[in-house]
Design a protein around this motif. Structure first.
Motif, PDB file in Angstrom:
ATOM      1  N   GLY A   4       0.825  -1.211   0.000  1.00 25.67           N
ATOM      2  CA  GLY A   4       0.000   0.000   0.000  1.00 25.67           C
ATOM      3  C   GLY A   4       0.853   1.252   0.000  1.00 25.67           C
ATOM      4  N   MET A   5       1.933   1.213   0.763  1.00 22.33           N
ATOM      5  CA  MET A   5       2.806   2.396   0.802  1.00 22.33           C
ATOM      6  C   MET A   5       3.588   2.539  -0.492  1.00 22.33           C
ATOM      7  SD  MET A   5       3.997   3.022   4.615  1.00 22.33           S
ATOM      8  CE  MET A   5       4.906   1.535   4.734  1.00 22.33           C
ATOM      9  N   ASN A   6       3.872   1.401  -1.122  1.00 24.03           N
ATOM     10  CA  ASN A   6       4.507   1.443  -2.434  1.00 24.03           C
ATOM     11  C   ASN A   6       3.594   2.201  -3.412  1.00 24.03           C
ATOM     12  OD1 ASN A   6       5.644   0.630  -5.021  1.00 24.03           O
ATOM     13  ND2 ASN A   6       4.012  -0.869  -5.019  1.00 24.03           N
ATOM     14  N   ALA A   7       2.289   1.901  -3.337  1.00 21.85           N
ATOM     15  CA  ALA A   7       1.346   2.605  -4.215  1.00 21.85           C
ATOM     16  C   ALA A   7       1.391   4.108  -3.938  1.00 21.85           C
ATOM     17  CB  ALA A   7      -0.065   2.064  -3.999  1.00 21.85           C
ATOM     18  N   LEU A   8       1.414   4.460  -2.652  1.00 20.34           N
ATOM     19  CA  LEU A   8       1.439   5.884  -2.279  1.00 20.34           C
ATOM     20  C   LEU A   8       2.694   6.592  -2.796  1.00 20.34           C
ATOM     21  CD1 LEU A   8       0.148   5.834   1.404  1.00 20.34           C
ATOM     22  CD2 LEU A   8      -0.995   6.823  -0.576  1.00 20.34           C
ATOM     23  N   SER A   9       3.774   5.840  -2.977  1.00 19.00           N
ATOM     24  CA  SER A   9       4.997   6.507  -3.458  1.00 19.00           C
ATOM     25  C   SER A   9       4.833   6.960  -4.909  1.00 19.00           C
ATOM     26  CB  SER A   9       6.222   5.617  -3.273  1.00 19.00           C
ATOM     27  OG  SER A   9       6.148   4.488  -4.101  1.00 19.00           O
ATOM     28  N   GLY A  10       3.753   6.514  -5.562  1.00 16.20           N
ATOM     29  CA  GLY A  10       3.432   7.042  -6.890  1.00 16.20           C
ATOM     30  C   GLY A  10       2.963   8.486  -6.846  1.00 16.20           C
ATOM     31  N   VAL A  11       2.949   9.062  -5.647  1.00 14.80           N
ATOM     32  CA  VAL A  11       2.545  10.466  -5.461  1.00 14.80           C
ATOM     33  C   VAL A  11       3.369  11.404  -6.342  1.00 14.80           C
ATOM     34  CG1 VAL A  11       4.128  10.879  -3.536  1.00 14.80           C
ATOM     35  CG2 VAL A  11       2.047  12.227  -3.731  1.00 14.80           C
ATOM     36  N   THR A  12       4.518  10.938  -6.777  1.00  9.49           N
ATOM     37  CA  THR A  12       5.373  11.758  -7.632  1.00  9.49           C
ATOM     38  C   THR A  12       4.680  12.107  -8.948  1.00  9.49           C
ATOM     39  OG1 THR A  12       7.620  11.962  -8.437  1.00  9.49           O
ATOM     40  CG2 THR A  12       6.565   9.853  -8.788  1.00  9.49           C
ATOM     41  N   ILE A  13       3.555  11.457  -9.234  1.00  5.46           N
ATOM     42  CA  ILE A  13       2.738  11.815 -10.401  1.00  5.46           C
ATOM     43  C   ILE A  13       2.379  13.307 -10.351  1.00  5.46           C
ATOM     44  CG2 ILE A  13       0.533  11.214  -9.268  1.00  5.46           C
ATOM     45  CD1 ILE A  13      -0.549  10.426 -11.970  1.00  5.46           C
ATOM     46  N   LEU A  14       2.183  13.847  -9.141  1.00  7.63           N
ATOM     47  CA  LEU A  14       1.825  15.269  -9.017  1.00  7.63           C
ATOM     48  C   LEU A  14       2.927  16.139  -9.617  1.00  7.63           C
ATOM     49  CD1 LEU A  14       0.465  15.310  -5.333  1.00  7.63           C
ATOM     50  CD2 LEU A  14      -0.763  14.823  -7.456  1.00  7.63           C
ATOM     51  N   GLY A  15       4.177  15.797  -9.293  1.00 13.97           N
ATOM     52  CA  GLY A  15       5.298  16.551  -9.846  1.00 13.97           C
ATOM     53  C   GLY A  15       5.421  16.363 -11.347  1.00 13.97           C
TER      54      GLY A  15
ATOM     55  N   LEU B 254      13.769   0.052  -0.195  1.00 11.65           N
ATOM     56  CA  LEU B 254      13.678   0.779  -1.464  1.00 11.65           C
ATOM     57  C   LEU B 254      12.348   1.510  -1.589  1.00 11.65           C
ATOM     58  CD1 LEU B 254      15.285  -1.941  -3.738  1.00 11.65           C
ATOM     59  CD2 LEU B 254      16.155   0.376  -3.435  1.00 11.65           C
ATOM     60  N   ASN B 255      11.319   0.911  -0.981  1.00 11.13           N
ATOM     61  CA  ASN B 255      10.002   1.526  -0.917  1.00 11.13           C
ATOM     62  C   ASN B 255      10.087   2.864  -0.187  1.00 11.13           C
ATOM     63  OD1 ASN B 255       7.276   1.775  -0.979  1.00 11.13           O
ATOM     64  ND2 ASN B 255       6.858   0.221   0.563  1.00 11.13           N
ATOM     65  N   SER B 256      10.820   2.836   0.914  1.00 13.88           N
ATOM     66  CA  SER B 256      11.051   4.060   1.669  1.00 13.88           C
ATOM     67  C   SER B 256      11.805   5.083   0.810  1.00 13.88           C
ATOM     68  CB  SER B 256      11.819   3.720   2.935  1.00 13.88           C
ATOM     69  OG  SER B 256      12.270   4.867   3.564  1.00 13.88           O
ATOM     70  N   TYR B 257      12.811   4.608   0.067  1.00 11.71           N
ATOM     71  CA  TYR B 257      13.586   5.498  -0.816  1.00 11.71           C
ATOM     72  C   TYR B 257      12.689   6.164  -1.848  1.00 11.71           C
ATOM     73  CZ  TYR B 257      18.072   3.492   0.699  1.00 11.71           C
ATOM     74  OH  TYR B 257      19.156   3.080   1.409  1.00 11.71           O
ATOM     75  N   SER B 258      11.747   5.406  -2.421  1.00 17.63           N
ATOM     76  CA  SER B 258      10.929   5.983  -3.487  1.00 17.63           C
ATOM     77  C   SER B 258      10.024   7.079  -2.921  1.00 17.63           C
ATOM     78  CB  SER B 258      10.131   4.914  -4.224  1.00 17.63           C
ATOM     79  OG  SER B 258       9.114   4.408  -3.410  1.00 17.63           O
ATOM     80  N   GLY B 259       9.566   6.883  -1.665  1.00 22.01           N
ATOM     81  CA  GLY B 259       8.820   7.958  -1.017  1.00 22.01           C
ATOM     82  C   GLY B 259       9.705   9.183  -0.828  1.00 22.01           C
ATOM     83  N   LEU B 260      10.937   8.917  -0.370  1.00 26.73           N
ATOM     84  CA  LEU B 260      11.904   9.993  -0.155  1.00 26.73           C
ATOM     85  C   LEU B 260      12.197  10.722  -1.464  1.00 26.73           C
ATOM     86  CD1 LEU B 260      13.703  11.176   2.063  1.00 26.73           C
ATOM     87  CD2 LEU B 260      15.493   9.599   1.349  1.00 26.73           C
ATOM     88  N   ALA B 261      12.367   9.953  -2.552  1.00 28.17           N
ATOM     89  CA  ALA B 261      12.639  10.566  -3.858  1.00 28.17           C
ATOM     90  C   ALA B 261      11.501  11.508  -4.236  1.00 28.17           C
ATOM     91  CB  ALA B 261      12.818   9.485  -4.927  1.00 28.17           C
ATOM     92  N   GLY B 262      10.262  11.071  -3.991  1.00 23.54           N
ATOM     93  CA  GLY B 262       9.110  11.916  -4.283  1.00 23.54           C
ATOM     94  C   GLY B 262       9.140  13.188  -3.454  1.00 23.54           C
ATOM     95  N   ALA B 263       9.450  13.031  -2.161  1.00 19.12           N
ATOM     96  CA  ALA B 263       9.484  14.191  -1.269  1.00 19.12           C
ATOM     97  C   ALA B 263      10.553  15.193  -1.711  1.00 19.12           C
ATOM     98  CB  ALA B 263       9.745  13.739   0.171  1.00 19.12           C
TER      99      ALA B 263
END
Lengths: 91, 284
Positions: free
Chosen positions: A35-46, B214-223
């Protein structure tokens, strides 16, 4: 927004993220991670904003790919998580 | 505080609540749907708030991505879920890096020092996430041998990579626009290589932990990407995922009776009792 305000938001959100996960049963590690992996797709906004503002064609193309990848991450991520959780419920 | 900031706070709180719901079996489905809904709303808000909702190319890209993502998610067998999650995660990291590239190529002369620095950082974290996740997914899918692959002087090579990346990030923050383009390409190549070096030495049994990291990293990359373009919503959601991912990684390490350092060093697991929940979700 000023860099300082952004860093403040970053710190507050990090602290909130830290607080929210506690004592997750190991049964749920996989779907929660998914689920958190899905949320990391938030970069779509950028990627949406960057692509819309890009003037050069090659940059538009890079942005287009970025939007696609982020959307695959989002939609695929949530769908996979939903499937995993359904499996838990059926048992 | 303007409209966008208020929306950011509301959505960030809803997403936090969704993650909270996902840590209990009874409410997990609701939590996941809440997350999906808030992401959908976020996309609409960004499109309309920035006045870019009428750009057809954006909708086309979203539509294509949504179809591909949905089909991939529906077709994958249950047993292959972990590598699929790893793959999706890598794509998200790659997307963040691409955004940073576009921003650097388009607007470098107008960017402040903060934006220049964070854009290079987003490149590093995003590309490492992409190549690391591809290796992790490949190992889980047994397309790459599962045992840890440690090259001669692995630690030295890794440290050297990071050192050069540090120098390049600095060069990309202070140099001219022409130099920034060259630096960005170099950072891209080196970061992709570092991701491979980092993931290749982890054993197959420890891959779930690596994917979580890596999941954590991808969140960080987005941030970090959000820091570059000045989007508070991207910063907050990315940071939440980054932090929660680190916590989850720690929890999984404890459940598997492993330290993160052991995992990343590729030392073979002596005891592996409770931790195979991700490797075999169907049996979990």
């Amino acid at each position: 927004m000023s860099p300082l305000a952004l860093i403040l938001i970053f710190v507050v959100a990090t602290a909130a993220g830290y607080k929210v996960i506690r004592d997750v049963p190991s049964l749920l590690h996989t779907p929660l991670m998914s689920g958190m992996n899905a949320l990391s797709g938030v970069t779509i906004l950028g990627s949406l904003v960057a692509t819309a503002l890009a003037a050069a064609t090659h940059n538009k193309a890079l942005g287009f790919i970025a939007i696609m990848l982020a959307t695959v991450n989002l939609v695929g991520g949530f769908a996979v998580t939903e499937r995993m959780l359904k499996m838990f419920r059926e048992r | 505080m303007g409209f966008y900031e208020v929306v950011t706070i509301v959505l960030a709180v809803v997403i936090l609540y969704g993650i909270k719901l996902m840590s209990s079996p009874k409410t997990a489905v609701l939590g996941n749907r809440l997350g999906a809904l808030s992401m959908f709303v976020s996309v609409l808000v960004v499109l309309f708030y920035n006045g870019i909702a009428d750009v057809p190319v954006l909708w086309l890209a979203v539509l294509l991505g949504a179809i591909i993502g949905y089909l991939m998610a529906m077709k994958v067998a249950m047993i292959q879920m972990p590598q699929m999650v790893g793959l999706f995660n890598g794509l998200g990291g790659g997307a963040s890096a691409l955004v940073a590239l576009v921003v650097i190529f388009e607007t470098y002369p107008e960017m402040g020092l903060f934006s220049r620095f964070t854009s290079q950082l987003a490149l590093v974290v995003g590309w490492v996430t992409l190549s690391g996740s591809l290796i992790a997914a490949g190992k889980l899918d047994r397309r790459i041998p599962q045992q840890p692959l440690v090259i001669k002087g692995h630690n030295v090579v890794n440290a050297l990579c990071l050192l050069i990346l540090g120098v390049l990030v600095a060069a990309g923050s202070f140099g001219s626009a022409a130099a920034a383009v060259v630096v960005s390409v170099l950072v891209t190549l080196l970061s992709l290589g570092f991701g491979v070096l980092f993931a290749i030495r982890v054993g197959g049994a420890d891959m779930p932990i690596t994917i979580s990291l890596l999941n954590s990293y991808s969140g960080l990359a987005g941030a970090i990407c959000g820091l570059t373009i000045g989007d508070p919503l991207l910063v907050s959601v990315g940071a939440i995922v980054g932090a929660a991912g680190i916590i989850l990684t720690g929890i999984m390490c404890r459940a598997m009776n492993r330290s993160l350092l052991e995992v990343l060093n590729g030392s073979v697991a002596a005891v592996n009792l409770a931790g195979d929940s991700l490797l075999s979700p169907a049996a979990g």
